[in-house]
Structure formats: C-alpha cells, structure tokens
Design a protein around this motif. Structure first.
Motif, mmCIF file in Angstrom:
data_model
loop_
_atom_site.group_PDB
_atom_site.id
_atom_site.type_symbol
_atom_site.label_atom_id
_atom_site.label_comp_id
_atom_site.label_asym_id
_atom_site.label_seq_id
_atom_site.Cartn_x
_atom_site.Cartn_y
_atom_site.Cartn_z
ATOM 1 N N VAL A 74 0.854 -1.188 0.000
ATOM 2 C CA VAL A 74 0.000 0.000 0.000
ATOM 3 C C VAL A 74 0.889 1.237 0.000
ATOM 4 C CG1 VAL A 74 -1.949 -1.096 1.183
ATOM 5 C CG2 VAL A 74 -0.218 0.077 2.511
ATOM 6 N N GLU A 75 0.338 2.324 -0.515
ATOM 7 C CA GLU A 75 1.061 3.600 -0.515
ATOM 8 C C GLU A 75 0.644 4.411 0.700
ATOM 9 O OE1 GLU A 75 0.810 5.713 -4.191
ATOM 10 O OE2 GLU A 75 1.113 3.889 -5.367
ATOM 11 N N ALA A 107 -5.748 0.425 6.125
ATOM 12 C CA ALA A 107 -5.479 0.422 4.687
ATOM 13 C C ALA A 107 -6.180 -0.768 4.056
ATOM 14 C CB ALA A 107 -3.978 0.347 4.415
ATOM 15 N N GLY A 152 0.174 7.446 1.185
ATOM 16 C CA GLY A 152 -0.839 8.467 0.925
ATOM 17 C C GLY A 152 -2.254 7.927 0.878
ATOM 18 N N ASN A 153 -2.409 6.608 0.792
ATOM 19 C CA ASN A 153 -3.733 5.989 0.736
ATOM 20 C C ASN A 153 -4.176 5.405 2.078
ATOM 21 O OD1 ASN A 153 -3.993 6.534 -1.997
ATOM 22 N ND2 ASN A 153 -2.925 4.668 -2.559
#
Length: 97
Positions: free
Chosen positions: A77-78, A91, A80-81
């Motif tokens: 996952v990033e 997430a 920012g997400n």
C-alpha cells in the motif's frame, strides 16, 4: 500480528491487524471501524508470514500501526492511501490482474 485468510469467489481475502487492535473500535468524525474477531480473528504470526500472505492476496484489509507500516514498507500500500481512524491506521489493498 493476527492474520486471517479466506478464499472467496474473487480470490484470496487477507485480513491483518495488530494484536492490540482486535476487539477495539476506532472512530474519527463520522467514520467508525470495529476490528471484530469474526473478520480479523485468526492466527498470531510474525512479519514474514504477513508479508507472504499479502504477496498472495487479491484483497486485503489491514488495521493497526505496526501492520499498516509493514504493508507500506513492502510496497503493498502507498502511505498516501492510508486512513487515520482514531488512534490507529487502516489500509485496504486490491490487486487488479
């Protein structure tokens, strides 16, 4: 961390949470997240098992600072997400083939 894997029609669904998150409810504004035993309950595992499971997952739900940071570190996952919900992180991951 606690890991739960289940096969669905859409592929492997993985739920991961920090040990201390299980059974807790986190709230932020109108958002509420309850980390239920029914969905997140499973085996207590180490980081390696979580990484291996996320690598095979088609869909993943990840709750807890330790678990989410591990998912970020390994590129699942990033940052920012990621959502902050109360005092924890959440997430979701969806692998599109």
């Amino acid at each position: 961390m606690i890991l739960n894997e289940r096969e669905t029609d859409e592929g492997l669904l993985v739920a991961v949470c920090d040990r201390d998150a299980l059974g807790e409810t986190y709230e932020s504004g109108e958002m509420s997240l309850t980390v239920t035993e029914e969905f997140y309950g499973g085996e207590r595992v180490d980081e390696e098992a979580v990484v291996e499971s996320l690598a095979r997952a088609n869909v993943a739900n990840i709750v807890g600072t330790e678990s989410v940071e591990l998912a970020i570190e390994h590129g699942f996952v990033e940052e920012g997400n990621v959502l902050e919900v109360g005092s924890t992180l959440h997430a979701q991951m969806l692998r599109i083939a």
